[in-house]
Design a protein around this motif. Sequence first.
Motif, mmCIF file in Angstrom:
data_model
loop_
_atom_site.group_PDB
_atom_site.id
_atom_site.type_symbol
_atom_site.label_atom_id
_atom_site.label_comp_id
_atom_site.label_asym_id
_atom_site.label_seq_id
_atom_site.Cartn_x
_atom_site.Cartn_y
_atom_site.Cartn_z
ATOM 1 N N THR A 37 13.733 -30.626 -6.489
ATOM 2 C CA THR A 37 14.992 -31.245 -6.078
ATOM 3 C C THR A 37 16.047 -30.997 -7.150
ATOM 4 O OG1 THR A 37 16.030 -33.268 -5.209
ATOM 5 C CG2 THR A 37 14.560 -33.539 -7.099
ATOM 6 N N SER A 38 17.298 -31.113 -6.764
ATOM 7 C CA SER A 38 18.375 -30.965 -7.745
ATOM 8 C C SER A 38 18.407 -32.205 -8.633
ATOM 9 C CB SER A 38 19.723 -30.807 -7.034
ATOM 10 O OG SER A 38 20.758 -30.852 -7.991
ATOM 11 N N LEU A 39 18.205 -32.007 -9.914
ATOM 12 C CA LEU A 39 18.145 -33.147 -10.834
ATOM 13 C C LEU A 39 19.510 -33.755 -11.108
ATOM 14 C CD1 LEU A 39 15.395 -31.952 -13.330
ATOM 15 C CD2 LEU A 39 15.162 -33.371 -11.278
ATOM 16 N N ASP A 40 20.575 -33.057 -10.733
ATOM 17 C CA ASP A 40 21.926 -33.618 -10.914
ATOM 18 C C ASP A 40 22.108 -34.909 -10.121
ATOM 19 O OD1 ASP A 40 22.642 -31.545 -12.601
ATOM 20 O OD2 ASP A 40 23.563 -30.360 -11.003
ATOM 21 N N ALA A 41 21.439 -35.022 -8.983
ATOM 22 C CA ALA A 41 21.575 -36.208 -8.134
ATOM 23 C C ALA A 41 20.606 -37.325 -8.521
ATOM 24 C CB ALA A 41 21.363 -35.830 -6.672
#
Length: 145
Positions: A37-41
Motif C-alpha cells: 500500500t502507499s505509505l503516504d496515506a
Amino acid sequence: TGYEYLDHTADIQLHAWGRSLDESLEQLVIAMFGYMTSLDAVEIDEEFSSLVGSDIEAEGHDLKSLIFNYLDEWLYIFHDTHFVVKEVSVSSIDRKHNKIRSSAQGEKIDLTKHTQGTEVKAITYSNMQIKEADNRCEVWVIVDI
C-alpha cells in the motif's frame, strides 16, 4: 538509508540499505509494506501500534534465517491484525544468538483510505543477500506476490 523494488519473475526483490544492519532491516520492513500500500496515506495510531506492533521478536539459526523470520513475523502480523507498518525501529540485534527485537508504528489497513498494492504472500530465501561494509549495509530479499 532507503529501499527500492527490483523486478523478478513472479516475485519482487526488495533491496534495502542503511548505515548499519539495523537500518537496513528497518527499511526492509518498510519496503515490504510500501509494496502492499502507499505509505503516504498511512497514519500513526499510537494505541493500535502499541497493541500489535511493540516488542516483536524473531530469531534464526544464522543471519539469513533471522532476516527471513523477522520479515515473516511482520507479514504474519499484517495478515493476523491488518496492521500496516509506516515506521519501524530495531531496538536490538543479537548477532551471536541470531535474535532481533523491533517495534513499529502504523495503523489498521482501511481500503477506503489506503490504496491496495500487491499483497506479499510469503518471504523466500531465494537469492537472499547481505552485504556489509564500512558505514553501509545492503540486504536483498525476494518475496512471493
